[in-house]
Motif scaffolding. Structure first.
Motif, short mmCIF file in Angstrom:
data_model
loop_
_atom_site.label_atom_id
_atom_site.label_comp_id
_atom_site.label_asym_id
_atom_site.label_seq_id
_atom_site.Cartn_x
_atom_site.Cartn_y
_atom_site.Cartn_z
N ILE A 3 -3.29 16.63 28.16
CA ILE A 3 -2.83 17.78 28.94
C ILE A 3 -3.20 17.60 30.41
CG2 ILE A 3 -3.12 20.25 29.28
CD1 ILE A 3 -3.50 20.58 26.31
N ALA A 4 -4.39 17.06 30.65
CA ALA A 4 -4.84 16.87 32.03
C ALA A 4 -3.95 15.88 32.77
CB ALA A 4 -6.29 16.38 32.04
N TRP A 5 -3.64 14.75 32.14
CA TRP A 5 -2.81 13.75 32.80
C TRP A 5 -1.37 14.24 32.95
CZ3 TRP A 5 -5.31 10.64 35.57
CH2 TRP A 5 -6.52 10.11 35.16
N THR A 6 -0.90 15.00 31.98
CA THR A 6 0.44 15.58 32.10
C THR A 6 0.50 16.56 33.25
OG1 THR A 6 0.81 15.36 29.71
CG2 THR A 6 2.24 16.87 30.90
N PRO A 172 2.85 24.30 29.09
CA PRO A 172 2.25 22.95 29.02
C PRO A 172 3.32 21.87 28.91
CG PRO A 172 1.05 24.47 27.61
CD PRO A 172 2.28 25.20 28.07
N GLY A 173 3.20 20.86 29.76
CA GLY A 173 4.14 19.74 29.74
C GLY A 173 5.42 20.00 30.51
N LYS A 174 5.65 21.23 30.95
CA LYS A 174 6.89 21.55 31.66
C LYS A 174 6.64 22.17 33.03
CE LYS A 174 9.81 22.12 27.56
NZ LYS A 174 10.74 23.02 26.83
N THR A 175 5.79 23.18 33.09
CA THR A 175 5.54 23.84 34.38
C THR A 175 4.05 24.02 34.68
OG1 THR A 175 5.60 26.08 33.45
CG2 THR A 175 7.70 25.12 34.14
N GLN A 176 3.20 23.54 33.80
CA GLN A 176 1.76 23.76 33.98
C GLN A 176 1.17 22.68 34.89
OE1 GLN A 176 -1.45 23.15 30.88
NE2 GLN A 176 -1.28 25.38 30.79
#
Length: 223
Positions: A3-6, A172-176
């Motif tokens: 999640i952090a790298w994304t 998450p993964g789209k706009t976060q």
């Protein structure tokens, strides 16, 4: 960790797009206000500087009113092109662009105003056209201030939170983005994730500042 790298990848993409847009808009408006003499110039300058002092949540609200499905621009984009900018990374780009714009525009205007007009006039006397004077004389002499503004704008866009959260949300993964991910982790009591996200954010900021130092004209000249 994923999640952090994304979130980091998304933040860098949003900041890069916002900086590219602000580079074009900042140079154009900065040159216009530095050289132009027209009624309402001071008012236009104040309006363009407004995002620097206005709370990001207020800017986010304005963007929601403008770009939402019931907003005049959002409704027009949806009905004619099927485009919805709310809760998308493109919406985050728009929010970051507006918030960071004054940090690019103000230094660009100051840089253009600092250029010696006699040098531009000499170029015109030599038969160089308006476009040639701008790209061969004005812009090369003003690039230090423009570069400083671009770097400031990039860092500001990278850390944008309030307007981005309201316009793009936290998917998450789209706009976060990184800043939004930190907020969500703290709210959820996920201290380990929050610490990791804060560390990544801090490292990225240090790297950008080091890069800014390496790109400084004085450093280039010495090398």
């Amino acid at each position: 960790m994923d999640i952090a790298w994304t979130a980091l990848t998304l933040s860098l993409k949003v900041a890069a797009w916002a900086t590219a847009l602000n580079l074009l808009l900042g140079i154009g408006t900065g040159f216009l206000l530095a050289r132009g003499r027209f009624p309402g110039r001071d008012l236009l300058d104040a309006l363009l500087t407004l995002p620097m002092v206005m709370p990001p949540t207020v800017l986010g609200y304005y963007l929601l009113v403008l770009l939402g499905r019931r907003g005049w621009l959002g409704e027009w984009l949806q009905s004619h092109f099927g485009v919805n900018l709310i809760f998308t990374w493109q919406g985050a780009v728009i929010a970051s662009t507006i918030v960071a714009f004054p940090l690019v525009f103000k230094p660009a205007r100051a840089a253009f105003e600092a250029v010696d007009g006699q040098l531009e006039q000499a170029a015109r006397v030599l038969g160089i056209g308006a476009a040639g004077v701008f790209f061969r004389v004005t812009l090369p002499l003003a690039w230090r201030g423009i570069l400083a503004g671009v770097l400031l704008g990039f860092v500001r866009a990278l850390g944008e939170f309030g307007a981005t959260l309201m316009v793009a949300g936290s998917i998450p993964g789209k706009t976060q983005t990184l800043s939004v991910a930190v907020y969500e982790a703290v709210q959820a009591g996920q201290d380990e994730s929050a610490n990791m996200l804060v560390l990544i954010t801090s490292v990225v900021c240090v790297v950008v500042l080091l890069a800014a130092g390496r790109l400084a004209p004085g450093r280039i000249a010495r090398h």
